[in-house]
Design a protein around this motif. Sequence first.
Motif, PDB file in Angstrom:
ATOM      1  N   ILE A  37      53.487  31.701  25.388  1.00 55.48           N
ATOM      2  CA  ILE A  37      52.863  32.846  26.045  1.00 55.48           C
ATOM      3  C   ILE A  37      51.348  32.689  25.986  1.00 55.48           C
ATOM      4  O   ILE A  37      50.782  32.357  24.937  1.00 55.48           O
ATOM      5  CB  ILE A  37      53.286  34.166  25.373  1.00 55.48           C
ATOM      6  CG1 ILE A  37      54.819  34.256  25.307  1.00 55.48           C
ATOM      7  CG2 ILE A  37      52.718  35.347  26.125  1.00 55.48           C
ATOM      8  CD1 ILE A  37      55.503  34.191  26.648  1.00 55.48           C
ATOM      9  N   GLU A  38      50.688  32.937  27.106  1.00 54.18           N
ATOM     10  CA  GLU A  38      49.237  32.806  27.155  1.00 54.18           C
ATOM     11  C   GLU A  38      48.575  33.882  26.293  1.00 54.18           C
ATOM     12  O   GLU A  38      49.045  35.026  26.242  1.00 54.18           O
ATOM     13  CB  GLU A  38      48.748  32.928  28.594  1.00 54.18           C
ATOM     14  CG  GLU A  38      49.186  31.786  29.496  1.00 54.18           C
ATOM     15  CD  GLU A  38      48.525  31.866  30.856  1.00 54.18           C
ATOM     16  OE1 GLU A  38      47.584  32.673  31.002  1.00 54.18           O
ATOM     17  OE2 GLU A  38      48.937  31.126  31.758  1.00 54.18           O
ATOM     18  N   PRO A  39      47.481  33.533  25.615  1.00 52.64           N
ATOM     19  CA  PRO A  39      46.778  34.542  24.796  1.00 52.64           C
ATOM     20  C   PRO A  39      46.311  35.744  25.612  1.00 52.64           C
ATOM     21  O   PRO A  39      46.295  36.873  25.104  1.00 52.64           O
ATOM     22  CB  PRO A  39      45.594  33.754  24.225  1.00 52.64           C
ATOM     23  CG  PRO A  39      46.036  32.326  24.241  1.00 52.64           C
ATOM     24  CD  PRO A  39      46.911  32.187  25.449  1.00 52.64           C
ATOM     25  N   ALA A  40      45.927  35.513  26.869  1.00 55.09           N
ATOM     26  CA  ALA A  40      45.483  36.637  27.704  1.00 55.09           C
ATOM     27  C   ALA A  40      46.612  37.627  27.947  1.00 55.09           C
ATOM     28  O   ALA A  40      46.388  38.844  28.001  1.00 55.09           O
ATOM     29  CB  ALA A  40      44.942  36.115  29.038  1.00 55.09           C
ATOM     30  N   ALA A  41      47.834  37.122  28.092  1.00 58.92           N
ATOM     31  CA  ALA A  41      48.977  38.017  28.289  1.00 58.92           C
ATOM     32  C   ALA A  41      49.241  38.841  27.034  1.00 58.92           C
ATOM     33  O   ALA A  41      49.552  40.039  27.117  1.00 58.92           O
ATOM     34  CB  ALA A  41      50.215  37.210  28.665  1.00 58.92           C
ATOM     35  N   SER A  79      58.338  42.537  29.223  1.00 63.34           N
ATOM     36  CA  SER A  79      58.983  41.449  29.966  1.00 63.34           C
ATOM     37  C   SER A  79      58.066  40.240  30.092  1.00 63.34           C
ATOM     38  O   SER A  79      58.522  39.094  30.034  1.00 63.34           O
ATOM     39  CB  SER A  79      59.393  41.937  31.360  1.00 63.34           C
ATOM     40  OG  SER A  79      60.259  43.046  31.280  1.00 63.34           O
ATOM     41  N   SER A  80      56.783  40.483  30.247  1.00 64.88           N
ATOM     42  CA  SER A  80      55.846  39.388  30.506  1.00 64.88           C
ATOM     43  C   SER A  80      55.626  38.502  29.291  1.00 64.88           C
ATOM     44  O   SER A  80      55.357  37.305  29.440  1.00 64.88           O
ATOM     45  CB  SER A  80      54.503  39.952  30.984  1.00 64.88           C
ATOM     46  OG  SER A  80      54.670  40.727  32.153  1.00 64.88           O
ATOM     47  N   ILE A  81      55.719  39.061  28.096  1.00 63.37           N
ATOM     48  CA  ILE A  81      55.417  38.267  26.902  1.00 63.37           C
ATOM     49  C   ILE A  81      56.668  37.872  26.138  1.00 63.37           C
ATOM     50  O   ILE A  81      56.570  37.333  25.033  1.00 63.37           O
ATOM     51  CB  ILE A  81      54.468  39.034  25.960  1.00 63.37           C
ATOM     52  CG1 ILE A  81      55.146  40.292  25.424  1.00 63.37           C
ATOM     53  CG2 ILE A  81      53.165  39.375  26.656  1.00 63.37           C
ATOM     54  CD1 ILE A  81      54.388  40.959  24.307  1.00 63.37           C
ATOM     55  N   SER A  82      57.826  38.113  26.706  1.00 60.13           N
ATOM     56  CA  SER A  82      59.055  37.730  26.021  1.00 60.13           C
ATOM     57  C   SER A  82      59.203  36.213  26.027  1.00 60.13           C
ATOM     58  O   SER A  82      59.034  35.560  27.059  1.00 60.13           O
ATOM     59  CB  SER A  82      60.262  38.377  26.703  1.00 60.13           C
ATOM     60  OG  SER A  82      61.463  37.891  26.153  1.00 60.13           O
ATOM     61  N   GLN A  83      59.527  35.655  24.874  1.00 59.27           N
ATOM     62  CA  GLN A  83      59.745  34.212  24.770  1.00 59.27           C
ATOM     63  C   GLN A  83      61.203  33.834  24.988  1.00 59.27           C
ATOM     64  O   GLN A  83      61.541  32.648  24.931  1.00 59.27           O
ATOM     65  CB  GLN A  83      59.288  33.704  23.401  1.00 59.27           C
ATOM     66  CG  GLN A  83      57.791  33.767  23.200  1.00 59.27           C
ATOM     67  CD  GLN A  83      57.306  32.710  22.246  1.00 59.27           C
ATOM     68  OE1 GLN A  83      56.728  31.700  22.632  1.00 59.27           O
ATOM     69  NE2 GLN A  83      57.531  32.938  20.973  1.00 59.27           N
TER      70      GLN A  83
END
Length: 463
Positions: free
Chosen positions: A59-63, A240-244
Motif C-alpha cells: 500500500i502506498e504511504p500516501a493512501a 477498501s483502498s488500503i486493504s492488503q
Amino acid sequence: MWRERSLWVAMAAVLYVAVAALRAAPNAPIVWTSLVVGPLCLILGFRAVASPAYGVDRIEPAARSAARVTVAGLAIALVGDLAPVGPAFQAAKTLGVALACPAGLVALVRVSSLGGIAASQRRVRYEAAVLCAVMWTVALGLTGARVMAPHRLASLDPVIIDYAVVAASLASIGITLVAAFQLYVQRRFELGVAERAAAALWLAVLCLALGVFAALLSVASPERSVQDAALATALCVGASSISQQPTRISRILRTAVAVTMLCAPLVCVAVVVAYKAPTHAGLILFVVTIAAASMGLLTPKVAHRLAPERGVWLRVLDDAIVAAKEPDPRQAVIAVLIVIRDGLSADPDAGALHRIATSDRLVVDRAGYLHTESAQFPQRLVEIAEQEPERVLSTETLRYIRVQRPAVRELVGWLDARAAGATALVFDEEVCVGALVWPAAGRTAPLAYEEVVLLRRLADHLG
C-alpha cells in the motif's frame, strides 16, 4: 503509531470538541461517553491503517496517510454528533465529514496493484478529491459562519445551510461513485485493483441507498441521514483502498450486498408498518427479527452467486483442489482434469497439464482415460507468468496489453487456439516443471484475485 504526529494532532482536535461539548452540557451522560468514544475510535482507526509489522507493504504511504485523515474526520464527526444540539457542534460534525470525504477519494486514486504484467505507472489525478473538497468548503463555510458571525447570517434561513450540507453529501457520494467506476474500468486487469474499486463502488451505492431510505422513511432527518451516508461512504472507500487482502474485501462486499438485498426490503416494510401501527411495535420487532434471522441463513448462498461467473469458477477450483489431494499423482491429475471438464462444461482437451521437460501435455478423454500428447509449451509464456505475483497468467490480461506490447500477440493466439483462459505454472521446489492450462469456457472477464489464489493452490498441489 504512537510516534506519529498526525495522531496527536487529531487527538487534540477530538478532545477539544469533546471538552467543549462537556462544558456545554456537563450533566448529559452521552456527552461524557464522547470523551472515551472519540479517542478510542481514533486509536483503533490509526492502528487499523498502520503499516504491517511483518511482510511486504504493497500500500502506498500516501493512501495510508489519506486513510488516517478519514479516521480523524470520523472521530471528529462522531464526537460532534454526540454533543448537544447546536450550531457549533453541527459545524464540528460538518468539519469531520469534510475531512473524511476528500481523504477517502485520495486513498481511492492511490490504490496500488499487486504487480504483474498489467501493472503500469499511471499519473495520479486528484480532480475528484478537489471537486469534493470544494463542495464541502461551501457547506463548511456556511456552518462555520453561523457560529463565528451569527449576526451576519441572522437573515439567512437555517434551512439553506441544511440544504448546503445535503448537497455536499450527495455530491461527494456521486463523485465517489464516478471515481470508483472509472478506476474499475481503467485498471480492472491489475491484480488487486478490481476488487478494491468494485468494493468502493458497491459500498458507496449501499451507503447512498441506506441514507436515502432512512430519510424517506423518517428514521432520521434528511440532512443527518445523508451526511452520515457520506461519512460511511468515505470510511468504506478508505478501508477498501488500503486493504492488503483483496480476497477478503471481495467476500465482505458480497456478504454486505446479499444481506442488504435480503433484509433491506423487510426492514423498510417494518418501519412503515410500525409508523402506521405504533401500538404493535413490539410484535413487529419480533416478527422482523425472526424473518431477518431466516433471511440470514440464505446469505452464504446468495453471496456465492454474486461471485465472478456466479461462483462457478470458485466452486470448480475448490473441487479441483480437493481432487488434487489424491495420493497417486496420476490419479490426482485425472481427477483434476475431469473436475475441470465437467464443472466448466468445457471440451475434453481444453484443460491440460503441460510438462516442459518432456514437451508434452496430459489430457483426459470423454471416457476418463489419461492421454499423453506431444505439445511444445512457449518458453516466453513461462517467463511472463513467472513475473506475476502468484505465477498465474490470465489470457484476458495478455489480450488487454497486446496493444502496448505487440510481442505478446503470438502468445494470445497460442492460448486462443487452445481455448485457454488462464495458465498456472507448476513448480517442483523452485524449478518450473509444467503449466496447468485452465479452459476459458467462454469467459471474457479478467480473473478475480480470489480465483488467482485458488489457481495457485491447485498448481502447488499438482507440483
